[in-house]
Write a protein that holds these residues in place. Structure first.
Motif, PDB file in Angstrom:
ATOM      1  N   ILE A 189       0.524  -1.204   0.167  1.00  0.00           N
ATOM      2  CA  ILE A 189      -0.140  -0.209   0.064  1.00  0.00           C
ATOM      3  C   ILE A 189       0.864   1.278  -0.069  1.00  0.00           C
ATOM      4  O   ILE A 189       2.241   1.584   0.210  1.00  0.00           O
ATOM      5  N   ASP A 190       0.075   2.085  -0.234  1.00  0.00           N
ATOM      6  CA  ASP A 190       1.430   3.215  -0.097  1.00  0.00           C
ATOM      7  C   ASP A 190       0.979   3.916   1.356  1.00  0.00           C
ATOM      8  O   ASP A 190       0.412   3.334   1.676  1.00  0.00           O
ATOM      9  N   ARG A 191       0.778   5.288   1.065  1.00  0.00           N
ATOM     10  CA  ARG A 191       0.966   6.235   2.287  1.00  0.00           C
ATOM     11  C   ARG A 191      -0.133   6.695   2.635  1.00  0.00           C
ATOM     12  O   ARG A 191      -0.515   7.692   3.620  1.00  0.00           O
ATOM     13  N   GLY A 192      -2.143   6.625   1.956  1.00  0.00           N
ATOM     14  CA  GLY A 192      -2.040   7.001   1.906  1.00  0.00           C
ATOM     15  C   GLY A 192      -3.331   6.757   3.624  1.00  0.00           C
ATOM     16  O   GLY A 192      -3.232   6.032   3.914  1.00  0.00           O
ATOM     17  N   LEU A 193      -4.006   7.493   4.229  1.00  0.00           N
ATOM     18  CA  LEU A 193      -4.675   7.607   5.594  1.00  0.00           C
ATOM     19  C   LEU A 193      -5.360   6.443   5.690  1.00  0.00           C
ATOM     20  O   LEU A 193      -5.300   6.018   6.899  1.00  0.00           O
ATOM     21  N   GLU A 194      -6.539   5.970   4.582  1.00  0.00           N
ATOM     22  CA  GLU A 194      -7.241   5.274   4.962  1.00  0.00           C
ATOM     23  C   GLU A 194      -6.576   3.827   5.319  1.00  0.00           C
ATOM     24  O   GLU A 194      -7.584   2.815   5.940  1.00  0.00           O
ATOM     25  N   PHE A 195      -5.622   3.298   4.272  1.00  0.00           N
ATOM     26  CA  PHE A 195      -5.362   1.976   4.770  1.00  0.00           C
ATOM     27  C   PHE A 195      -4.356   2.276   6.064  1.00  0.00           C
ATOM     28  O   PHE A 195      -4.103   0.965   6.503  1.00  0.00           O
ATOM     29  N   ALA A 196      -4.103   2.881   6.325  1.00  0.00           N
ATOM     30  CA  ALA A 196      -3.455   2.806   8.198  1.00  0.00           C
ATOM     31  C   ALA A 196      -3.944   3.226   8.859  1.00  0.00           C
ATOM     32  O   ALA A 196      -3.569   2.840  10.540  1.00  0.00           O
ATOM     33  N   ALA A 197      -5.874   3.195   8.841  1.00  0.00           N
ATOM     34  CA  ALA A 197      -6.672   2.979   9.265  1.00  0.00           C
ATOM     35  C   ALA A 197      -6.561   1.597  10.342  1.00  0.00           C
ATOM     36  O   ALA A 197      -6.547   0.692  10.106  1.00  0.00           O
ATOM     37  N   GLY A 198      -7.025   2.286  11.637  1.00  0.00           N
ATOM     38  CA  GLY A 198      -6.948   1.504  13.288  1.00  0.00           C
ATOM     39  C   GLY A 198      -7.450   0.352  12.486  1.00  0.00           C
ATOM     40  O   GLY A 198      -7.786  -1.127  12.923  1.00  0.00           O
ATOM     41  N   ALA A 199      -8.998   0.077  11.925  1.00  0.00           N
ATOM     42  CA  ALA A 199     -10.114  -1.284  11.134  1.00  0.00           C
ATOM     43  C   ALA A 199      -9.163  -2.192  10.162  1.00  0.00           C
ATOM     44  O   ALA A 199      -9.279  -3.026  10.543  1.00  0.00           O
ATOM     45  N   VAL A 200      -8.311  -1.024   9.538  1.00  0.00           N
ATOM     46  CA  VAL A 200      -7.575  -2.256   7.954  1.00  0.00           C
ATOM     47  C   VAL A 200      -6.890  -2.895   9.160  1.00  0.00           C
ATOM     48  O   VAL A 200      -6.461  -4.358   8.262  1.00  0.00           O
ATOM     49  N   LYS A 201      -6.453  -2.332   9.800  1.00  0.00           N
ATOM     50  CA  LYS A 201      -4.408  -2.537  10.200  1.00  0.00           C
ATOM     51  C   LYS A 201      -5.415  -3.942  11.942  1.00  0.00           C
ATOM     52  O   LYS A 201      -4.649  -5.141  11.438  1.00  0.00           O
ATOM     53  N   GLU A 202      -6.634  -3.625  11.982  1.00  0.00           N
ATOM     54  CA  GLU A 202      -6.746  -4.662  13.160  1.00  0.00           C
ATOM     55  C   GLU A 202      -7.678  -6.347  12.030  1.00  0.00           C
ATOM     56  O   GLU A 202      -6.823  -7.547  12.586  1.00  0.00           O
ATOM     57  N   VAL A 203      -7.728  -5.761  10.900  1.00  0.00           N
ATOM     58  CA  VAL A 203      -7.973  -6.581  10.492  1.00  0.00           C
ATOM     59  C   VAL A 203      -7.307  -7.618   9.609  1.00  0.00           C
ATOM     60  O   VAL A 203      -7.091  -8.688   9.699  1.00  0.00           O
ATOM     61  N   LEU A 204      -6.050  -6.736   9.148  1.00  0.00           N
ATOM     62  CA  LEU A 204      -4.850  -7.467   8.021  1.00  0.00           C
ATOM     63  C   LEU A 204      -4.182  -8.498   9.366  1.00  0.00           C
ATOM     64  O   LEU A 204      -3.815  -9.042   9.475  1.00  0.00           O
ATOM     65  N   GLY A 205      -3.955  -7.483  10.821  1.00  0.00           N
ATOM     66  CA  GLY A 205      -3.523  -7.920  11.678  1.00  0.00           C
ATOM     67  C   GLY A 205      -4.402  -9.352  12.090  1.00  0.00           C
ATOM     68  O   GLY A 205      -3.699 -10.407  12.448  1.00  0.00           O
ATOM     69  N   GLY A 206      -5.330  -9.623  12.287  1.00  0.00           N
ATOM     70  CA  GLY A 206      -6.297 -10.685  12.355  1.00  0.00           C
ATOM     71  C   GLY A 206      -6.205 -12.270  11.668  1.00  0.00           C
ATOM     72  O   GLY A 206      -5.962 -12.973  12.279  1.00  0.00           O
ATOM     73  N   LEU A 207      -5.577 -12.012  10.323  1.00  0.00           N
ATOM     74  CA  LEU A 207      -5.387 -12.840   9.362  1.00  0.00           C
ATOM     75  C   LEU A 207      -4.020 -12.830   9.514  1.00  0.00           C
ATOM     76  O   LEU A 207      -3.681 -13.518   8.214  1.00  0.00           O
ATOM     77  N   ALA A 208      -3.077 -12.772  10.357  1.00  0.00           N
ATOM     78  CA  ALA A 208      -1.286 -12.428   9.831  1.00  0.00           C
ATOM     79  C   ALA A 208      -1.416 -11.946   8.189  1.00  0.00           C
ATOM     80  O   ALA A 208      -0.493 -12.462   8.155  1.00  0.00           O
ATOM     81  N   VAL A 209      -1.229 -11.127   8.200  1.00  0.00           N
ATOM     82  CA  VAL A 209      -1.279  -9.849   6.737  1.00  0.00           C
ATOM     83  C   VAL A 209      -0.334  -9.647   6.389  1.00  0.00           C
ATOM     84  O   VAL A 209      -0.005  -8.408   7.477  1.00  0.00           O
ATOM     85  N   VAL A 210       0.883  -9.271   6.003  1.00  0.00           N
ATOM     86  CA  VAL A 210       1.768  -8.339   6.534  1.00  0.00           C
ATOM     87  C   VAL A 210       1.721  -7.255   5.831  1.00  0.00           C
ATOM     88  O   VAL A 210       1.305  -7.526   4.773  1.00  0.00           O
ATOM     89  N   MET A 211       1.701  -5.945   6.254  1.00  0.00           N
ATOM     90  CA  MET A 211       1.013  -5.018   5.449  1.00  0.00           C
ATOM     91  C   MET A 211       2.344  -4.002   5.167  1.00  0.00           C
ATOM     92  O   MET A 211       3.600  -3.817   6.074  1.00  0.00           O
ATOM     93  N   HIS A 212       2.731  -3.892   3.934  1.00  0.00           N
ATOM     94  CA  HIS A 212       3.875  -3.285   3.371  1.00  0.00           C
ATOM     95  C   HIS A 212       3.249  -1.974   3.143  1.00  0.00           C
ATOM     96  O   HIS A 212       3.243  -1.915   1.542  1.00  0.00           O
ATOM     97  N   ARG A 213       4.118  -0.983   3.327  1.00  0.00           N
ATOM     98  CA  ARG A 213       3.423   0.520   3.392  1.00  0.00           C
ATOM     99  C   ARG A 213       4.729   0.994   2.369  1.00  0.00           C
ATOM    100  O   ARG A 213       5.910   1.130   3.984  1.00  0.00           O
ATOM    101  N   LEU A 214       4.635   1.870   1.278  1.00  0.00           N
ATOM    102  CA  LEU A 214       5.730   2.006   0.776  1.00  0.00           C
ATOM    103  C   LEU A 214       6.514   3.476   1.018  1.00  0.00           C
ATOM    104  O   LEU A 214       5.583   4.376   1.752  1.00  0.00           O
ATOM    105  N   PRO A 215       7.076   3.474   0.580  1.00  0.00           N
ATOM    106  CA  PRO A 215       7.509   5.184   0.265  1.00  0.00           C
ATOM    107  C   PRO A 215       6.852   6.686   0.191  1.00  0.00           C
ATOM    108  O   PRO A 215       6.484   5.735  -0.931  1.00  0.00           O
ATOM    109  N   ALA A 216       6.944   7.792   0.087  1.00  0.00           N
ATOM    110  CA  ALA A 216       6.237   8.108  -0.365  1.00  0.00           C
ATOM    111  C   ALA A 216       6.610   8.412  -1.442  1.00  0.00           C
ATOM    112  O   ALA A 216       7.626   8.433  -2.230  1.00  0.00           O
ATOM    113  N   PHE A 217       5.751   9.082  -2.943  1.00  0.00           N
ATOM    114  CA  PHE A 217       6.108   9.133  -4.441  1.00  0.00           C
ATOM    115  C   PHE A 217       6.501   8.244  -5.146  1.00  0.00           C
ATOM    116  O   PHE A 217       7.892   8.362  -4.805  1.00  0.00           O
ATOM    117  N   THR A 218       6.131   6.561  -4.622  1.00  0.00           N
ATOM    118  CA  THR A 218       6.783   6.186  -5.567  1.00  0.00           C
ATOM    119  C   THR A 218       5.959   5.028  -5.881  1.00  0.00           C
ATOM    120  O   THR A 218       5.741   3.523  -5.755  1.00  0.00           O
TER     121      THR A 218
END
Length: 482
Positions: free
Chosen positions: A231-260
């Motif tokens: 994912i990019d640096r969008g705040l919607e992807f870093a929301a607590g609800a999204v992190k909670e769901v991905l963390g519950g499914l053991a999915v690694v969230m890879h936030r890319l650097p800005a403007f890449t």
């Protein structure tokens, strides 16, 4: 070939020194090496005198590089300013040369404009020159990136938001450009999930993820829990609800650097494909050609007056309703996944590439996803039901629950119904009704669901009394008279 040539030239040179070389010897060597006789005679010619050493190439100084940035890559303007400083004038184009350039060029030698052009081409890369001329877009156009190898199916996702260059009509209000959230499989280029909304929120992200995780064999074979998500640096992807769901499914969230954007190039290329094959063919496309005055061609222009007129235009001449656009996009997504071949997976469609990949998949039940991946907000039950998104939602179970605070979950691009949960005991299995919208009609109108108009035969279950909060009371006294 080179060894044969060297041996033949050495033999002919000895014959020439002995004054025994003839044209027959040269003709024999030419036939053997498959060259002309003139070429052989040129090989035997005495070496030319060494040419004088070339003048050393001019190398850029730090001042030259600073001037290239100051004049935005204009070498002609840089050469005029440099010549003005070396000639002792100090002014160019009617203005003085900046002090930091004049000090750096004070003892510099005079060079021509063409010499400076060759020096900038030799000492600076194309990306560096483009960055000072056109900015980051030019630098990226000249940059070179490594191509990431394709992953196995269902292993890696790429997610992105994009505001579409298209005007649509929401349920109420003026025309606007919607946002699209997409989930792409890295290995097969399959469009696994998507969501369309007026504004990007964590709810749209959850909706797109829910579609990507759901496995429906009757519709498509897609749907699996990935190992990582880019994912990019969008705040919607870093929301607590999204992190909670991905963390519950053991999915690694890879936030890319800005403007890449090149680091998630597959979903970026999908956004371009959507614009080229779908958006550009719809009324309301704002990225089309323009006339000499800058006005947009097409049935819907981008002026304020044209947009207001398009809101009340006849069907087919104005922007699409957002629900109809959602239907068009759903049909396009099926075509993209099942019929459009891609070059990278050996000119196969995403569906074919997915079916031919034998990598094991990790799936999750649809019942768990139903309540886990919907967007959620809190609302209070009103007299006309639950108000959300400009609509009033009613259901038989809402009788007697006026004023109660509840949790609702919804699909951002589907306003036909919502799911309501009891807030104090909110759990995955605590859903107690599915409300349908009444579309702001008067109570008892035929448009409302019949179950909501039917009176209840027994009172609603009584809720446990809430403990009142203590309220501090104080006596108000008038201010003293002056």
């Amino acid at each position: 070939m080179e060894e044969k040539r060297r041996a033949a030239v050495e033999r002919l040179s000895r014959l020439r020194d002995d004054e025994a070389v003839t044209a027959a010897h040269v003709r024999t060597v030419a036939d053997a090496l498959e060259v002309s006789e003139r070429t052989v005679w040129r090989w035997l010619a005495p070496p030319r005198p060494a040419e004088p050493a070339a003048c050393p190439r001019y190398k850029l100084t730090d001042t030259d590089r600073a001037a290239f940035a100051f004049y935005r890559g204009n070498v002609a303007a840089l050469a005029r300013a440099r010549h003005a400083v070396t000639a002792g004038d100090g002014t160019t184009a009617g203005a003085p040369v900046p002090d930091f350039l004049a000090e750096g060029w004070a003892r510099a030698k005079t060079v021509t404009e063409r010499t400076l052009q060759r020096a900038f081409i030799a000492d600076m890369t194309a990306a560096d020159r483009a960055a000072w001329k056109t900015g980051e877009a030019g630098r990226r156009a000249a940059a070179v990136y490594l191509r990431r190898p394709d992953a196995l199916r269902g292993r890696t996702w790429e997610m992105d938001h994009k505001q579409l260059p298209l005007l649509v009509l929401p349920p109420k209000g003026k025309a606007l450009a919607p946002w699209l959230t997409t989930v792409v499989d890295d290995g097969t280029r399959a469009l696994l999930g998507w969501a369309i909304a007026v504004t990007p929120t964590s709810g749209t992200v959850l909706t797109a993820m829910r579609m990507a995780l759901t496995h429906e064999p009757d519709l498509s074979p897609f749907g699996a829990v990935p190992e990582r998500v880019r994912i990019d640096r969008g705040l919607e992807f870093a929301a607590g609800a999204v992190k909670e769901v991905l963390g519950g499914l053991a999915v690694v969230m890879h936030r890319l650097p800005a403007f890449t954007p090149h680091r998630k190039g597959k979903v970026e290329r999908l956004n371009l494909t959507i614009e080229q094959t779908l958006i550009s063919q719809l009324a309301g496309f704002t990225g089309g050609p323009r006339d000499a005055g800058g006005k947009l061609y097409g049935p819907v222009k981008d002026s304020v007056a044209a947009q207001r007129a398009a809101e009340t235009a006849a069907e087919g001449t104005g922007p699409l309703r957002i629900q109809r656009f959602v239907d068009r996009f759903a049909a396009w997504a099926r075509w993209y996944n099942t019929e459009r071949p891609h070059r990278s997976p050996a000119w196969r469609t995403p569906l074919t590439a997915w079916n031919e990949d034998t990598a094991p998949l990790r799936r999750i039940g649809a019942d768990q996803l139903r309540h886990l991946m919907l967007a959620g907000v809190e609302r209070t039950v009103q007299k006309d039901g639950i108000n959300f998104g400009g609509l009033a939602y009613v259901a038989p179970e809402l009788h007697g629950r006026g004023g109660q605070r509840v949790q609702i979950r919804y699909m951002p691009h589907d306003d036909r119904s919502i799911e309501v949960y009891d807030l104090p005991t909110f759990e995955d299995a605590a859903v107690y009704l599915r409300a349908d919208w009444a579309h702001r009609h008067q109570p008892g109108s035929p448009s409302q669901p019949a179950a909501a108009r039917r009176p209840r035969t027994r009172p609603a279950p009584r809720l446990p009394p809430r403990r009142p909060h203590p309220v501090r009371r104080r006596r108000l006294r008038p201010p003293p008279l002056p």
